[in-house]
Scaffold this active site. Structure first.
Site, PDB file in Angstrom:
ATOM      1  N   ALA A  90      41.181  45.698  38.959  1.00 48.69           N
ATOM      2  CA  ALA A  90      40.653  46.757  39.803  1.00 48.69           C
ATOM      3  C   ALA A  90      39.800  46.126  40.897  1.00 48.69           C
ATOM      4  O   ALA A  90      39.390  44.972  40.778  1.00 48.69           O
ATOM      5  CB  ALA A  90      39.807  47.716  38.981  1.00 48.69           C
ATOM      6  N   MET A  91      39.546  46.897  41.954  1.00 46.37           N
ATOM      7  CA  MET A  91      38.774  46.376  43.076  1.00 46.37           C
ATOM      8  C   MET A  91      37.811  47.445  43.581  1.00 46.37           C
ATOM      9  O   MET A  91      38.214  48.569  43.855  1.00 46.37           O
ATOM     10  CB  MET A  91      39.739  45.922  44.188  1.00 46.37           C
ATOM     11  CG  MET A  91      39.051  45.446  45.451  1.00 46.37           C
ATOM     12  SD  MET A  91      38.048  43.959  45.142  1.00 46.37           S
ATOM     13  CE  MET A  91      36.742  44.198  46.343  1.00 46.37           C
ATOM     14  N   GLU A 121      33.582  48.817  38.086  1.00 48.99           N
ATOM     15  CA  GLU A 121      33.775  48.962  39.544  1.00 48.99           C
ATOM     16  C   GLU A 121      32.711  49.865  40.153  1.00 48.99           C
ATOM     17  O   GLU A 121      32.266  49.631  41.275  1.00 48.99           O
ATOM     18  CB  GLU A 121      35.180  49.497  39.851  1.00 48.99           C
ATOM     19  CG  GLU A 121      36.339  48.675  39.280  1.00 48.99           C
ATOM     20  CD  GLU A 121      36.238  47.178  39.542  1.00 48.99           C
ATOM     21  OE1 GLU A 121      35.621  46.791  40.545  1.00 48.99           O
ATOM     22  OE2 GLU A 121      36.767  46.394  38.722  1.00 48.99           O
TER      23      GLU A 121
HETATM   24  N1  BES Z   1      35.860  42.333  42.330  1.00 51.31           N
HETATM   25  C1  BES Z   1      36.758  42.310  41.250  1.00 51.31           C
HETATM   26  C2  BES Z   1      38.199  42.257  41.656  1.00 51.31           C
HETATM   27  C3  BES Z   1      38.681  40.902  42.129  1.00 51.31           C
HETATM   28  C4  BES Z   1      38.942  39.905  41.219  1.00 51.31           C
HETATM   29  C5  BES Z   1      38.878  40.642  43.457  1.00 51.31           C
HETATM   30  C6  BES Z   1      39.384  38.670  41.655  1.00 51.31           C
HETATM   31  C7  BES Z   1      39.305  39.419  43.901  1.00 51.31           C
HETATM   32  C8  BES Z   1      39.563  38.420  42.996  1.00 51.31           C
HETATM   33  C9  BES Z   1      36.570  43.539  40.369  1.00 51.31           C
HETATM   34  O1  BES Z   1      35.319  44.113  40.418  1.00 51.31           O
HETATM   35  C10 BES Z   1      36.738  43.075  38.964  1.00 51.31           C
HETATM   36  O2  BES Z   1      35.939  42.347  38.492  1.00 51.31           O
HETATM   37  N2  BES Z   1      37.813  43.514  38.302  1.00 51.31           N
HETATM   38  C11 BES Z   1      38.121  43.098  36.964  1.00 51.31           C
HETATM   39  C12 BES Z   1      37.998  44.236  35.996  1.00 51.31           C
HETATM   40  C13 BES Z   1      36.689  44.281  35.255  1.00 51.31           C
HETATM   41  C14 BES Z   1      36.713  45.341  34.186  1.00 51.31           C
HETATM   42  C15 BES Z   1      36.236  42.981  34.665  1.00 51.31           C
HETATM   43  C16 BES Z   1      39.546  42.634  36.957  1.00 51.31           C
HETATM   44  O3  BES Z   1      40.237  42.804  37.961  1.00 51.31           O
HETATM   45  O4  BES Z   1      39.970  42.093  35.949  1.00 51.31           O
HETATM   46 ZN    ZN Z   2      33.843  43.067  39.458  1.00 52.35          ZN
END
Ligand code: BES
Ligand code: ZN
Length: 876
Positions: free
Chosen positions: A270-271, A306
């Site tokens: 997710a983003m 998020e």
């Molecule tokens: N900011 C990240 C998404 C991201 C990850 C963008 C890597 C660019 C590179 C987002 O907030 C995030 O951490 N998503 C996690 C989910 C979370 C529940 C740990 C993910 O994508 O696994």
């Molecule tokens: Zn994150």
């Protein structure tokens, strides 16, 4: 100043003489041709004499003739693809103060799931394209020319020109819409100050459901047409989380609306785009009939994570990627806080130890890195979205919170958010606020955890009235590094009422245990029952190695059910890690595991199970003659709890019992337990004939799929074909991912190869490759490696995102256990290394060498075989 644009090449960050204030962006995606055109008008503040404007652009075709700064046309324009910069030179110094930079450009809606890209979905049975953005970490520059650095915050005003029958979403609400023929122009409100990586656009056909927070902020979940019921759970979690964070951070949600949307092709989970959070389907959608209990938890955690970013990350943003952990560690930690409050019955903080465990595992490698890591090129950023930034980050925050106390900690966080709102912060800015609010030496304490890699193991031994402690850096390869930490040590003796806390600042220290002993005798317990547990509830990011006497006391305490769930988890995890590092025998680990034989709690058993599976795997190579007996021993350990739960859900049972059933059945299948496999196959056949049967609900389905795959051979492949049929008939991503996760688990090499090649067909989305990779059987390792070598160029070309490319290496290399294999892998990658996967490769190789060393050590344990037999007999 030198005259050439070349002077700006090879720099980690953009020069500061000019900074953006406001972006006015107009974009027109062509969803059929997969291209887009754009026009940017960027208000720029020039603060020092310069003849150049330097900003980022990548894979964009900038129309040089269109570029103007105010009325000035540039004399020199250079685009350096390698540096991803656009240098615009003028024939004289630019006037200081504000001016507007304008230009036109075009680009491709790529299929790489980064920048401005296209995703595909079915609408009325037809394939359609949607246009989506994913800008973090450094891919906004693939959509429009910009100062693509989190510290250059600016306001954004977007305008989109799209086919009038489509839904077009961005960070802010729509201000105005005009239609002209088949095209509509959508004008969005101007955003507050924000970083480029948080800008977002989604264009496609969607339905939505809506709700609002107690403050009246509108929250929507967008899904594929006809699927809005699957968004209800996430919507509910979102509304409650926003209310909770508003109180926790003592700051309202910063934007007028929040949209959340499921995207069919998505590289991460997710983003957190400001006001428009994007998710892969399985991380947002929940369906009573299709989702497992663990899917449900994942949705809650992801949404809570998020949304935490909307404050921690979006409102207050890290100053540079070195401080990424401030974003990710915090969002991870705080998501547990939110989910704990929404679903107390999930025992979420105990489950948090999964995060701590993976942080500890990665950080025990010499090839780990400090939480605060130097970043010299954009291509290095993606690789730091790893377990150090997330899990170690979240764990050291928990450690600090527990040291300072929840209330003080929250107050300080709220001041930090207020102080840095709409701006940027570094790690030490957070420490300064916490230090000021608490009066504790936060900076000195925390710097030892964020600026140096690794963590300590504390050796604890009894000497007379003293408990003597000594710290040394823990490394899985058995060496001990030079690190020293300020460790918030907690301990208790005989009861959780008798606790001591202090900061271990030196290499050694001791605690007088006479007082502890006093409270013992008050309890009337005998001396031999004394137990001492350090790191109460595993709030500290360190391991403990007890001397034999203390270790024996803890085994008794586990058997006598005196310990908390978290402490039971800590003891088994530490013991396992010490065994891998050859600091403790596998023999003693097996004896310890035996103390968990009537454990019935999911959170504890999930750790016990993963330790069991690792032991089962390593002994295949270490002691092949004993492997069968060891498997039996581990089966004996897990079976009683599994039998109690059975395959069928029971009325009114707890969420955690549902999770436990699923966990144990899959583990028993993996350990080769015949009855479980046979029952799984029986149920699979019933399910295959009747997909609505109640005999195989989502929670147990994976176990049945894996059971089925254990029987599949090239000569008897009906199980594989049946699973493929289920895959093809399933319209739901959740079901598809479950099947993909099983396909490569056959013991037959050719079937594994077939499953791997299936990944290359257009039946599998590139985002889903890691399910297949994650399921590869032990027997299939070698063929998977050969396959990876043969297809490496294609893989590299097709999966550009760092995390996805790294998945190939991280799934295929670490299962190997020999020095020769490590050498072979090293030789193959010589000359092929890229920053996006370099660290993943080095870490994977290190794991191989650690296993190889562990195997040697196990082979030399004098009483191993005898102990296995003894434990087996005792059970029988
Ligand atoms: N900011 C990240 C998404 C991201 C990850 C963008 C890597 C660019 C590179 C987002 O907030 C995030 O951490 N998503 C996690 C989910 C979370 C529940 C740990 C993910 O994508 O696994
Ligand atoms: Zn994150």
């Amino acid at each position: 100043m030198a005259a050439s644009p070349d002077q700006f090449r090879g720099q980690a960050r953009l020069p500061h003489f000019a900074a953006p204030l406001r972006y006015d962006l107009r974009l027109r995606p062509d969803l059929a041709a997969c291209t887009f055109t754009g026009a940017a008008a960027i208000a720029v503040a020039v603060s020092a004499p310069t003849r150049f404007l330097v900003l980022n652009a990548a894979e964009l075709d900038v129309d040089r003739a269109s570029i103007r700064f105010q009325d000035l046309a540039p004399t020199d324009v250079a685009q350096f693809e390698e540096d991803e910069i656009l240098v615009i030179g003028f024939d004289r110094d630019l006037p200081l103060g504000e001016g507007v930079l304008t230009m036109d450009f075009t680009g491709t809606l790529n299929d790489q799931m980064r920048g401005f890209y296209r995703s595909k979905y079915l609408y009325n049975g037809e394939s359609r394209n949607m246009a989506v953005t994913q800008f973090e970490a450094a891919d906004a520059r693939r959509c429009f020319p910009c100062w693509d650095d989190p510290a250059f915050k600016a306001k954004f005003k977007l305008t989109l020109e799209v086919p009038s029958d489509l839904v077009a979403l961005s960070n802010m609400p729509v201000a105005k819409e005009t239609v002209s023929g088949s095209i509509k122009t959508v004008y969005y409100e101007e955003s507050p100050l924000m970083s480029t990586y948080l800008v977002a656009i989604v264009v496609g056909i969607f339905d939505y459901i809506e709700s609002s927070t107690s403050e009246g902020t509108k929250v929507r979940v967008y899904t594929q047409v006809g699927k809005t019921h699957q968004g209800k759970f996430a919507l509910d979690v979102a509304v409650k989380s926003l209310d909770l964070y508003k109180d926790y951070f003592a700051t309202p949600y910063p934007l007028p609306k929040l949209d959340m949307i499921a995207i069919p092709d998505f590289s991460a989970g997710a983003m957190e785009n400001y006001g428009l959070v994007t998710y892969r389907d399985t991380a947002l959608l929940y369906d009573e009939l299709l989702s497992s209990a663990s899917n449900k938890q994942q949705v809650a955690i992801t949404v809570a994570h998020e949304l935490a970013h909307q404050w921690f990350g979006n409102l207050v943003t890290m100053e540079w990627w070195t401080h990424l952990w401030l974003n990710e560690g915090f969002a991870s930690w705080v998501s547990y806080l939110a989910v704990e409050s929404l679903f107390p019955e999930w025992n979420n903080w105990t489950q948090f130890l999964d995060e701590t465990t993976s942080g500890l595992k990665l950080d025990a490698l010499a090839e780990s890195h400090p939480i605060e890591v130097e970043v010299n090129h954009a291509s290095e950023i993606d690789a730091i979205f790893d377990s150090i930034s997330y899990d170690k980050g979240a764990s050291v925050i928990r450690m600090l919170q527990s040291y300072l106390g929840a209330e003080r900690f929250q107050k300080a966080l709220a001041s930090y958010i207020k102080k840095y709102a709409y701006s940027n912060a570094k790690t030490e800015d957070l420490w300064a606020v916490l230090e000021e609010e608490s009066g504790e030496p936060v900076k000195d304490l925390m710097t030892t955890w964020t600026k140096q890699q690794g963590y300590p193991v504390i050796y604890a031994k009894i000497n007379g009235h003293d408990l003597e402690l000594e710290q040394a850096q823990f490394l899985s390869d058995g060496s001990s590094g030079p690190g020293m930490w300020i460790v918030p040590v907690t301990s208790c003796c005989g009861s959780y009422d008798a606790q001591k806390k202090f900061l271990l600042k030196d290499k050694t220290d001791k605690i007088n245990i006479e007082e502890f002993a006093a409270s013992q005798s008050a309890d009337g317990e005998k001396n031999q029952n004394i137990w001492i547990k350090l790191n109460i509830d595993q709030t500290g990011f360190y391991r403990v190695k007890y001397d034999d006497e203390l270790a024996a006391g803890l085994v008794n305490a586990i058997k006598a059910k005196k310990l908390s769930l978290m402490d039971k988890i800590g003891i088994v995890e530490d013991s396992y890690a010490l065994s891998v590092a050859c600091k403790q025998t596998l023999t003693s680990l097996l004896r310890l595991l035996n103390a968990y034989n009537d454990e019935s709690d999911y959170t504890v058993l999930s750790h016990v199970t993963s330790v069991c599976l690792s032991i089962s795997k390593i002994t295949v190579d270490a002691t092949p003659d004993l492997n069968k007996d060891i498997k039996q021993l581990l089966i004996n350990l897990l079976l009683p709890a599994a039998i109690k739960l059975g395959w069928d859900p029971k009325d009114g049972e707890s969420h955690l019992d549902v999770m436990l059933r699923s966990l144990l059945l899959t583990a028993l299948v993996r350990l080769g337990h015949n009855e479980t496999i046979n029952e799984g196959i029986r149920r699979f056949h019933i399910f295959f004939e009747d997909r609505k049967t109640s005999l195989l609900p989502p929670d147990t389905r994976k176990a049945a799929y894996l059971a089925m795959m254990r029987t599949v051979r090239t000569s008897s492949r009906s199980g594989y074909d049946a699973l493929l049929k289920i895959y093809r008939e399933a319209s739901e991503p959740l079901e598809k991912s479950r099947v993909l996760g099983s396909l490569s688990s056959s013991p037959d090499k050719d079937i594994v190869l077939e499953a791997l090649n299936f990944m290359f067909t257009d039946e599998v989305r590139n985002q889903d490759s890691f399910y297949i990779l994650g399921g590869i059987s032990l027997e299939g390792q070698e063929v998977a490696w050969t396959w990876l070598k043969e297809n490496w160029d294609y893989v590299l070309k097709t999966w550009k995102s760092s995390s996805l490319i790294s998945d190939f290496i991280k799934s295929i290399v670490p299962p190997f256990t020999s020095e020769e294999k490590a050498t072979e892998v090293t030789e193959f990658f010589a000359g092929r290394i890229k920053p996006s996967f370099e660290r993943a490769l080095k870490q994977s190789l290190e794991r191989v060498r650690i296993s190889s060393r562990w195997i040697e050590s196990i082979r030399s344990e004098p009483k191993f075989g005898q102990t296995v037999q003894e434990l087996l007999q005792a059970k029988a």
